[in-house]
Design a protein around this motif. Structure first.
Motif, PDB file in Angstrom:
ATOM      1  N   TYR A 152       0.591  -1.513  -0.524  1.00 30.70           N
ATOM      2  CA  TYR A 152       0.026  -0.036  -0.027  1.00 30.70           C
ATOM      3  C   TYR A 152       0.978   1.318  -0.066  1.00 30.70           C
ATOM      4  CZ  TYR A 152      -3.559  -3.159   1.183  1.00 30.70           C
ATOM      5  OH  TYR A 152      -4.402  -4.536   1.138  1.00 30.70           O
ATOM      6  N   ALA A 153       2.189   1.437   0.866  1.00 30.69           N
ATOM      7  CA  ALA A 153       3.369   1.822   0.706  1.00 30.69           C
ATOM      8  C   ALA A 153       3.403   2.427  -0.391  1.00 30.69           C
ATOM      9  CB  ALA A 153       4.119   2.446   2.099  1.00 30.69           C
ATOM     10  N   ALA A 154       4.079   1.818  -1.120  1.00 24.67           N
ATOM     11  CA  ALA A 154       4.395   1.654  -2.295  1.00 24.67           C
ATOM     12  C   ALA A 154       3.557   2.293  -4.190  1.00 24.67           C
ATOM     13  CB  ALA A 154       5.453   0.055  -2.850  1.00 24.67           C
ATOM     14  N   LYS A 155       2.022   1.892  -3.460  1.00 27.45           N
ATOM     15  CA  LYS A 155       1.253   1.938  -4.229  1.00 27.45           C
ATOM     16  C   LYS A 155       1.262   3.913  -4.291  1.00 27.45           C
ATOM     17  CE  LYS A 155      -2.378  -0.617  -4.367  1.00 27.45           C
ATOM     18  NZ  LYS A 155      -3.429  -1.189  -5.137  1.00 27.45           N
ATOM     19  N   GLN A 156       1.404   4.053  -3.063  1.00 25.23           N
ATOM     20  CA  GLN A 156       1.304   5.656  -2.332  1.00 25.23           C
ATOM     21  C   GLN A 156       2.398   6.399  -3.470  1.00 25.23           C
ATOM     22  OE1 GLN A 156      -1.305   7.761  -1.658  1.00 25.23           O
ATOM     23  NE2 GLN A 156      -2.981   5.432  -1.623  1.00 25.23           N
ATOM     24  N   TYR A 157       3.455   5.791  -3.065  1.00 33.53           N
ATOM     25  CA  TYR A 157       4.848   6.267  -3.098  1.00 33.53           C
ATOM     26  C   TYR A 157       4.831   6.573  -5.245  1.00 33.53           C
ATOM     27  CZ  TYR A 157       9.552   7.363  -4.478  1.00 33.53           C
ATOM     28  OH  TYR A 157      10.832   7.344  -3.987  1.00 33.53           O
ATOM     29  N   LEU A 158       4.294   5.528  -6.081  1.00 29.37           N
ATOM     30  CA  LEU A 158       4.466   5.212  -6.932  1.00 29.37           C
ATOM     31  C   LEU A 158       3.273   6.175  -7.311  1.00 29.37           C
ATOM     32  CD1 LEU A 158       5.653   1.822  -8.156  1.00 29.37           C
ATOM     33  CD2 LEU A 158       6.940   3.841  -7.808  1.00 29.37           C
ATOM     34  N   ILE A 159       2.271   7.045  -7.196  1.00 26.18           N
ATOM     35  CA  ILE A 159       1.063   8.104  -7.163  1.00 26.18           C
ATOM     36  C   ILE A 159       2.063   9.344  -7.523  1.00 26.18           C
ATOM     37  CG2 ILE A 159      -0.436   8.458  -6.653  1.00 26.18           C
ATOM     38  CD1 ILE A 159      -2.012   5.856  -6.444  1.00 26.18           C
ATOM     39  N   ASP A 160       3.009   9.227  -6.234  1.00 26.36           N
ATOM     40  CA  ASP A 160       3.382  10.700  -5.512  1.00 26.36           C
ATOM     41  C   ASP A 160       4.744  10.944  -6.728  1.00 26.36           C
ATOM     42  OD1 ASP A 160       1.006  11.256  -4.343  1.00 26.36           O
ATOM     43  OD2 ASP A 160       2.939  11.035  -2.380  1.00 26.36           O
ATOM     44  N   ASN A 161       5.516   9.618  -7.105  1.00 29.91           N
ATOM     45  CA  ASN A 161       7.113   9.065  -8.400  1.00 29.91           C
ATOM     46  C   ASN A 161       6.348   8.339  -9.028  1.00 29.91           C
ATOM     47  OD1 ASN A 161       7.352  11.406  -6.039  1.00 29.91           O
ATOM     48  ND2 ASN A 161       7.673   9.925  -4.853  1.00 29.91           N
ATOM     49  N   PRO A 162       5.999   9.022  -9.867  1.00 30.01           N
ATOM     50  CA  PRO A 162       5.315   7.940 -11.444  1.00 30.01           C
ATOM     51  C   PRO A 162       7.087   7.680 -11.421  1.00 30.01           C
ATOM     52  CG  PRO A 162       4.879  10.131 -12.051  1.00 30.01           C
ATOM     53  CD  PRO A 162       5.247  10.078 -10.262  1.00 30.01           C
ATOM     54  N   GLY A 163       7.166   6.083 -11.881  1.00 28.66           N
ATOM     55  CA  GLY A 163       8.563   5.542 -12.246  1.00 28.66           C
ATOM     56  C   GLY A 163       9.072   5.309 -12.504  1.00 28.66           C
ATOM     57  N   LYS A 164       9.661   5.914 -10.610  1.00 27.31           N
ATOM     58  CA  LYS A 164      10.658   5.271  -9.532  1.00 27.31           C
ATOM     59  C   LYS A 164      10.530   4.285  -8.769  1.00 27.31           C
ATOM     60  CE  LYS A 164      11.838  10.599  -9.023  1.00 27.31           C
ATOM     61  NZ  LYS A 164      12.281  11.197  -7.751  1.00 27.31           N
ATOM     62  N   GLU A 172      15.774   0.291  -4.208  1.00 28.41           N
ATOM     63  CA  GLU A 172      17.365   0.241  -3.321  1.00 28.41           C
ATOM     64  C   GLU A 172      17.202   0.252  -2.283  1.00 28.41           C
ATOM     65  OE1 GLU A 172      18.525   3.261  -6.549  1.00 28.41           O
ATOM     66  OE2 GLU A 172      18.801   1.345  -7.820  1.00 28.41           O
ATOM     67  N   ASN A 173      15.739   0.932  -1.368  1.00 25.51           N
ATOM     68  CA  ASN A 173      15.722   1.363  -0.524  1.00 25.51           C
ATOM     69  C   ASN A 173      14.334   1.496   0.188  1.00 25.51           C
ATOM     70  OD1 ASN A 173      16.436   3.452   2.551  1.00 25.51           O
ATOM     71  ND2 ASN A 173      16.904   4.737   1.103  1.00 25.51           N
ATOM     72  N   LEU A 174      13.978   0.868   1.219  1.00 24.65           N
ATOM     73  CA  LEU A 174      12.865   0.628   1.722  1.00 24.65           C
ATOM     74  C   LEU A 174      12.170   2.010   2.770  1.00 24.65           C
ATOM     75  CD1 LEU A 174      12.305  -2.850   2.641  1.00 24.65           C
ATOM     76  CD2 LEU A 174      11.036  -1.326   0.688  1.00 24.65           C
ATOM     77  N   ASN A 175      13.457   2.733   2.454  1.00 23.93           N
ATOM     78  CA  ASN A 175      12.657   3.924   3.576  1.00 23.93           C
ATOM     79  C   ASN A 175      11.866   4.907   3.115  1.00 23.93           C
ATOM     80  OD1 ASN A 175      14.491   2.798   5.816  1.00 23.93           O
ATOM     81  ND2 ASN A 175      16.240   3.724   4.891  1.00 23.93           N
ATOM     82  N   VAL A 176      12.192   4.934   1.481  1.00 27.20           N
ATOM     83  CA  VAL A 176      11.705   5.859   1.182  1.00 27.20           C
ATOM     84  C   VAL A 176       9.529   5.729   0.972  1.00 27.20           C
ATOM     85  CG1 VAL A 176      13.276   6.110  -1.047  1.00 27.20           C
ATOM     86  CG2 VAL A 176      11.469   4.464  -1.530  1.00 27.20           C
ATOM     87  N   LEU A 177       9.948   4.463   1.484  1.00 29.57           N
ATOM     88  CA  LEU A 177       7.763   4.204   1.776  1.00 29.57           C
ATOM     89  C   LEU A 177       7.243   4.627   3.649  1.00 29.57           C
ATOM     90  CD1 LEU A 177       7.735   0.521   0.345  1.00 29.57           C
ATOM     91  CD2 LEU A 177       7.394   2.803  -0.831  1.00 29.57           C
ATOM     92  N   SER A 178       8.966   5.702   3.829  1.00 34.53           N
ATOM     93  CA  SER A 178       8.064   5.954   5.622  1.00 34.53           C
ATOM     94  C   SER A 178       7.554   6.684   5.645  1.00 34.53           C
ATOM     95  CB  SER A 178       9.775   5.663   5.820  1.00 34.53           C
ATOM     96  OG  SER A 178       9.824   7.039   5.413  1.00 34.53           O
ATOM     97  N   LYS A 179       7.885   7.898   4.783  1.00 30.00           N
ATOM     98  CA  LYS A 179       6.062   8.885   4.431  1.00 30.00           C
ATOM     99  C   LYS A 179       5.131   8.214   4.299  1.00 30.00           C
ATOM    100  CE  LYS A 179       5.032  12.515   1.845  1.00 30.00           C
ATOM    101  NZ  LYS A 179       5.867  13.068   0.093  1.00 30.00           N
ATOM    102  N   PHE A 180       4.862   7.343   4.495  1.00 29.50           N
ATOM    103  CA  PHE A 180       3.535   6.503   3.124  1.00 29.50           C
ATOM    104  C   PHE A 180       3.273   5.359   4.859  1.00 29.50           C
ATOM    105  CE2 PHE A 180       5.652   7.972  -0.129  1.00 29.50           C
ATOM    106  CZ  PHE A 180       4.880   8.978  -1.187  1.00 29.50           C
TER     107      PHE A 180
END
Length: 114
Positions: A47-59, A65-73
């Motif tokens: 669910y966090a990855a889905k939200q991250y890819l909505i905000d940052n498409p294509g990343k 590489e780093n699961l910490n980018v999902l900590s915001k979600f």
């Protein structure tokens, strides 16, 4: 004198038997609870990855590489950890991101990248 001695031995043996029976059951229950908690934490990553890819498409590679980018979600990112001291990681296989734990290797949770 032998009746008294046998009674004392009996009083000592009963608690030892109870302990010997309960320890394996306790360990099994603890492992089962750790596994279920780990599975629950792994469920939050797609669910966090889905939200991250909505905000940052294509990343997608940043998630790999780093699961910490999902900590915001994730509501409480400090609480998302394996109770058995495993580490979470992600793997990209074709169009699916798999979230896994190093300790509970049989657990798998995936997210399809579109």
């Amino acid at each position: 004198m032998t009746k008294k001695r046998s009674f004392i031995i009996f009083l000592c043996a009963v608690p030892v038997l109870i302990i010997l029976i309960s320890i394996p059951r306790y360990n099994k229950a603890r492992f089962y609870n750790d596994e279920k908690a780990c599975e629950s934490f792994l469920n939050s990553y797609p669910y966090a990855a889905k939200q991250y890819l909505i905000d940052n498409p294509g990343k997608t590679t940043e998630i790999i590489e780093n699961l910490n980018v999902l900590s915001k979600f994730i509501r409480d990112p400090g609480a998302i950890k394996c109770p058995a001291s495993g580490r979470y990681y992600s793997v990209l296989i074709s169009d699916e991101i798999y979230f896994r734990c190093t300790y509970h290797k049989e657990l798998d949770n995936f997210f399809v990248v579109k």
